[in-house]
Motif scaffolding. Structure first.
Motif, mmCIF file in Angstrom:
data_model
loop_
_atom_site.group_PDB
_atom_site.id
_atom_site.type_symbol
_atom_site.label_atom_id
_atom_site.label_comp_id
_atom_site.label_asym_id
_atom_site.label_seq_id
_atom_site.Cartn_x
_atom_site.Cartn_y
_atom_site.Cartn_z
ATOM 1 N N PHE A 1 0.790 -1.222 0.000
ATOM 2 C CA PHE A 1 0.000 0.000 0.000
ATOM 3 C C PHE A 1 0.827 1.280 0.000
ATOM 4 O O PHE A 1 0.366 2.305 -0.507
ATOM 5 C CB PHE A 1 -0.964 0.015 1.194
ATOM 6 N N PHE A 2 2.024 1.245 0.582
ATOM 7 C CA PHE A 2 2.812 2.466 0.719
ATOM 8 C C PHE A 2 4.156 2.395 0.011
ATOM 9 O O PHE A 2 4.929 3.352 0.053
ATOM 10 C CB PHE A 2 3.049 2.796 2.205
ATOM 11 N N GLY A 3 4.459 1.255 -0.568
ATOM 12 C CA GLY A 3 5.738 1.104 -1.248
ATOM 13 C C GLY A 3 6.918 1.006 -0.307
ATOM 14 O O GLY A 3 8.054 1.207 -0.727
ATOM 15 N N GLU A 4 6.655 0.712 0.969
ATOM 16 C CA GLU A 4 7.764 0.569 1.917
ATOM 17 C C GLU A 4 8.577 -0.665 1.540
ATOM 18 O O GLU A 4 8.027 -1.693 1.164
ATOM 19 C CB GLU A 4 7.222 0.462 3.354
ATOM 20 N N PRO A 5 9.888 -0.567 1.642
ATOM 21 C CA PRO A 5 10.733 -1.682 1.190
ATOM 22 C C PRO A 5 10.651 -2.896 2.119
ATOM 23 O O PRO A 5 10.436 -2.769 3.318
ATOM 24 C CB PRO A 5 12.142 -1.086 1.207
ATOM 25 N N LEU A 6 10.807 -4.047 1.508
ATOM 26 C CA LEU A 6 10.954 -5.299 2.256
ATOM 27 C C LEU A 6 12.419 -5.693 2.155
ATOM 28 O O LEU A 6 12.970 -5.762 1.059
ATOM 29 C CB LEU A 6 10.069 -6.399 1.672
ATOM 30 N N SER A 7 13.022 -5.946 3.283
ATOM 31 C CA SER A 7 14.454 -6.238 3.298
ATOM 32 C C SER A 7 14.700 -7.728 3.523
ATOM 33 O O SER A 7 13.792 -8.496 3.845
ATOM 34 C CB SER A 7 15.122 -5.441 4.425
ATOM 35 N N PHE A 8 15.945 -8.084 3.389
ATOM 36 C CA PHE A 8 16.362 -9.441 3.713
ATOM 37 C C PHE A 8 16.089 -9.737 5.187
ATOM 38 O O PHE A 8 15.677 -10.832 5.536
ATOM 39 C CB PHE A 8 17.854 -9.618 3.379
ATOM 40 N N ARG A 9 16.282 -8.725 6.035
ATOM 41 C CA ARG A 9 16.008 -8.907 7.473
ATOM 42 C C ARG A 9 14.540 -9.217 7.714
ATOM 43 O O ARG A 9 14.209 -9.993 8.607
ATOM 44 C CB ARG A 9 16.438 -7.679 8.265
ATOM 45 N N TYR A 10 13.648 -8.606 6.927
ATOM 46 C CA TYR A 10 12.218 -8.931 7.031
ATOM 47 C C TYR A 10 12.003 -10.411 6.717
ATOM 48 O O TYR A 10 11.274 -11.099 7.429
ATOM 49 C CB TYR A 10 11.390 -8.049 6.084
ATOM 50 N N ALA A 11 12.634 -10.895 5.651
ATOM 51 C CA ALA A 11 12.489 -12.301 5.261
ATOM 52 C C ALA A 11 13.015 -13.221 6.365
ATOM 53 O O ALA A 11 12.383 -14.237 6.696
ATOM 54 C CB ALA A 11 13.204 -12.562 3.944
ATOM 55 N N VAL A 12 14.149 -12.861 6.945
ATOM 56 C CA VAL A 12 14.712 -13.665 8.035
ATOM 57 C C VAL A 12 13.777 -13.647 9.240
ATOM 58 O O VAL A 12 13.485 -14.683 9.836
ATOM 59 C CB VAL A 12 16.128 -13.170 8.421
ATOM 60 N N GLY A 13 13.289 -12.469 9.598
ATOM 61 C CA GLY A 13 12.382 -12.353 10.727
ATOM 62 C C GLY A 13 11.105 -13.135 10.521
ATOM 63 O O GLY A 13 10.610 -13.819 11.435
ATOM 64 N N THR A 14 10.545 -13.057 9.320
ATOM 65 C CA THR A 14 9.330 -13.812 9.008
ATOM 66 C C THR A 14 9.593 -15.314 9.121
ATOM 67 O O THR A 14 8.783 -16.053 9.682
ATOM 68 C CB THR A 14 8.834 -13.448 7.593
ATOM 69 N N THR A 15 10.733 -15.744 8.631
ATOM 70 C CA THR A 15 11.097 -17.160 8.737
ATOM 71 C C THR A 15 11.200 -17.576 10.205
ATOM 72 O O THR A 15 10.719 -18.644 10.594
ATOM 73 C CB THR A 15 12.425 -17.421 8.005
ATOM 74 N N LEU A 16 11.802 -16.728 11.028
ATOM 75 C CA LEU A 16 11.928 -17.047 12.454
ATOM 76 C C LEU A 16 10.566 -17.080 13.148
ATOM 77 O O LEU A 16 10.343 -17.912 14.036
ATOM 78 C CB LEU A 16 12.859 -16.044 13.135
ATOM 79 N N ILE A 17 9.668 -16.198 12.749
ATOM 80 C CA ILE A 17 8.320 -16.216 13.346
ATOM 81 C C ILE A 17 7.617 -17.518 12.991
ATOM 82 O O ILE A 17 7.017 -18.155 13.857
ATOM 83 C CB ILE A 17 7.517 -14.980 12.891
ATOM 84 N N PHE A 18 7.704 -17.934 11.728
ATOM 85 C CA PHE A 18 7.095 -19.204 11.356
ATOM 86 C C PHE A 18 7.759 -20.376 12.075
ATOM 87 O O PHE A 18 7.082 -21.311 12.508
ATOM 88 C CB PHE A 18 7.130 -19.400 9.836
#
Length: 120
Positions: free
Chosen positions: A95-112
């Motif tokens: 919705f806002f074009g905020e970037p998704l980083s590698f850290r986001y991917a790592v964090g999401t993986t850790l949450i799962f």
């Protein structure tokens, strides 16, 4: 435990964090139009249809959550609320074009991984 859950319970477990995340996106949209912190600004904010929609989503999420808790222990169900930390950045990106980083991917993986560890 999870094999015995109904489809509606699964929808609630996954849907509640999504409703909360959608509410956060609407709060951000509201903040972009919010005036100053005065009586006039607060009255205008209270009448803002985007804010009202966000509050409705939060209310709906709360009602769904109450019914989820009829079927799932709080200690198990609450771990699914961690999904909001996955959904909010994804929706902010859409919705806002905020970037998704590698850290986001790592964090999401850790949450799962945490969900699997807690509920597995």
């Amino acid at each position: 435990m999870f094999a015995s859950l109904s489809a509606m319970t699964w929808i609630g477990l996954l849907g509640t964090p999504l409703l909360i995340a959608m509410g956060q996106v609407l709060f951000k949209m509201t903040s972009n139009t919010a005036g100053d912190f005065s009586v006039r600004g607060l009255v205008a904010l209270a009448a803002n249809p985007i804010l009202i929609a966000a509050l409705v989503l939060y209310g709906l999420g709360t009602i769904v959550w109450i019914y989820v808790l009829k079927s799932v222990p709080l200690t198990i169900a609450y771990s699914f609320m961690g999904l909001t930390f996955c959904f909010v950045p994804l929706l902010a990106h859409l919705f806002f074009g905020e970037p998704l980083s590698f850290r986001y991917a790592v964090g999401t993986t850790l949450i799962f991984a945490g969900l699997l560890a807690i509920n597995g």
